[in-house]
Scaffold this active site. Sequence first.
Site, PDB file in Angstrom:
ATOM      1  N   SER A   1       0.835  -1.192   0.000  1.00  0.00           N
ATOM      2  CA  SER A   1       0.000   0.000   0.000  1.00  0.00           C
ATOM      3  C   SER A   1       0.882   1.259   0.000  1.00  0.00           C
ATOM      4  O   SER A   1       1.638   1.481  -0.943  1.00  0.00           O
ATOM      5  CB  SER A   1      -0.955  -0.044   1.198  1.00  0.00           C
ATOM      6  OG  SER A   1      -1.965   0.924   1.085  1.00  0.00           O
TER       7      SER A   1
ATOM      8  N   HIS B   1      -8.362  -4.470  -1.019  1.00  0.00           N
ATOM      9  CA  HIS B   1      -7.184  -3.848  -0.428  1.00  0.00           C
ATOM     10  C   HIS B   1      -6.983  -4.380   0.991  1.00  0.00           C
ATOM     11  O   HIS B   1      -7.941  -4.603   1.723  1.00  0.00           O
ATOM     12  CB  HIS B   1      -7.379  -2.327  -0.391  1.00  0.00           C
ATOM     13  CG  HIS B   1      -6.121  -1.568  -0.155  1.00  0.00           C
ATOM     14  ND1 HIS B   1      -5.229  -1.275  -1.158  1.00  0.00           N
ATOM     15  CD2 HIS B   1      -5.582  -1.043   0.978  1.00  0.00           C
ATOM     16  CE1 HIS B   1      -4.220  -0.583  -0.672  1.00  0.00           C
ATOM     17  NE2 HIS B   1      -4.396  -0.435   0.643  1.00  0.00           N
TER      18      HIS B   1
ATOM     19  N   ASP C   1     -10.313  -3.066  -5.785  1.00  0.00           N
ATOM     20  CA  ASP C   1      -9.495  -2.046  -5.137  1.00  0.00           C
ATOM     21  C   ASP C   1      -9.308  -0.920  -6.143  1.00  0.00           C
ATOM     22  O   ASP C   1      -8.852  -1.165  -7.270  1.00  0.00           O
ATOM     23  CB  ASP C   1      -8.142  -2.653  -4.742  1.00  0.00           C
ATOM     24  CG  ASP C   1      -7.200  -1.666  -4.049  1.00  0.00           C
ATOM     25  OD1 ASP C   1      -7.472  -0.454  -4.053  1.00  0.00           O
ATOM     26  OD2 ASP C   1      -6.172  -2.121  -3.526  1.00  0.00           O
TER      27      ASP C   1
END
Length: 352
Positions: free
Chosen positions: A166, A290, A260
């Site tokens: 991320s 995610h 996502d």
Amino acid sequence: MGGDLSDPSSRGKYAARLEPELWDYIDRVNSWYPQEIVAAPIAEQRAVYNQMCVAFHQGRPEGVTTSDGLIATTAHPIPVRRYRLANKAAAAIVLYYHGGGFVLGDLDSHDDICAEICAGTGFEVVSADYRLAPEHLHPASFDDALAVFEWVAATGALPIVLCGESAGGNLAAAVAQATRQYARRAVGQMLIYPGLGGDETGRSYVEHAEAPLLTLADIDFYRRIRSAPGQSADDPTFSPLRDRDFSGLPPTVIVTAECDPLSSDGEAYRDRILAAGGRAWWREEPRLVHSFLRARPTVPRAAEAFQRIITDIGALGAGDGALISPQVGEMAGQRGARRIATFKDLIASKSA
């Protein structure tokens, strides 16, 4: 994090698209970290996030040892945690940058993930802490990420694989781009559902703007909260996809989740590296969201995706032409033209 979707009637198009065990995971995350908490003071957000991470922590695999330390810089010390397999010499070192939107996370929040990467690859892992927003705006997190890379490169001879999840994927990509001309540079990078500053009119941004656990509004919040006054979106240390030159990057694997909004960033980054003559693979894991790494104990799809990531990190660290995991599931059929190549395929195409 996205909103609380525990009521099945509010799950919209994702109600049947995502499997029950994944919804159980999503509901559990939202019970810890609901949407409204983004309005709470940052200290409270971090406390709740840290409690959630403790609740999800799986422990460390047997044989993994750790040691904590500080990297001295001219500005401040940077905490790091080193993972090793007892009684086994590592063939490479993985430099790991944690996720958390540049606002959350620390050495403990992703501790078990780093330990499992160490156990699964046999590689040493160095987890890097970095300064967080809003107290420390860009480029503070990048500067810390770069400083840790330079320390790893200067204090050892093992091949270095950059890895980030991320927000950490953004840092890994930015570090790879900033260090590609160094004498000691990364031999590979693994980016896990990274936010790379891509075009928000792109495929996944539109299709999954309201996806569970990460929405387009969340992405905007995290981008704004780390931005310094006058921040340029074209700064490649802030948005790696805004770089103008993608040559000279190490072999790169980008793994994203189908549901996502950030998934298109991985596709675009792969395409730009290939267009610049590099080697890159993008794999979109079907029917995942995610943060799916934290779902690996209870969601088979997530566990299988994580195992592919570990295998790919091993291949990147070995650098010996080993196969990178192919595209999986129905995504292979839907995007057959976007096949994931192997090292041998790419080498052959360059020499043809």
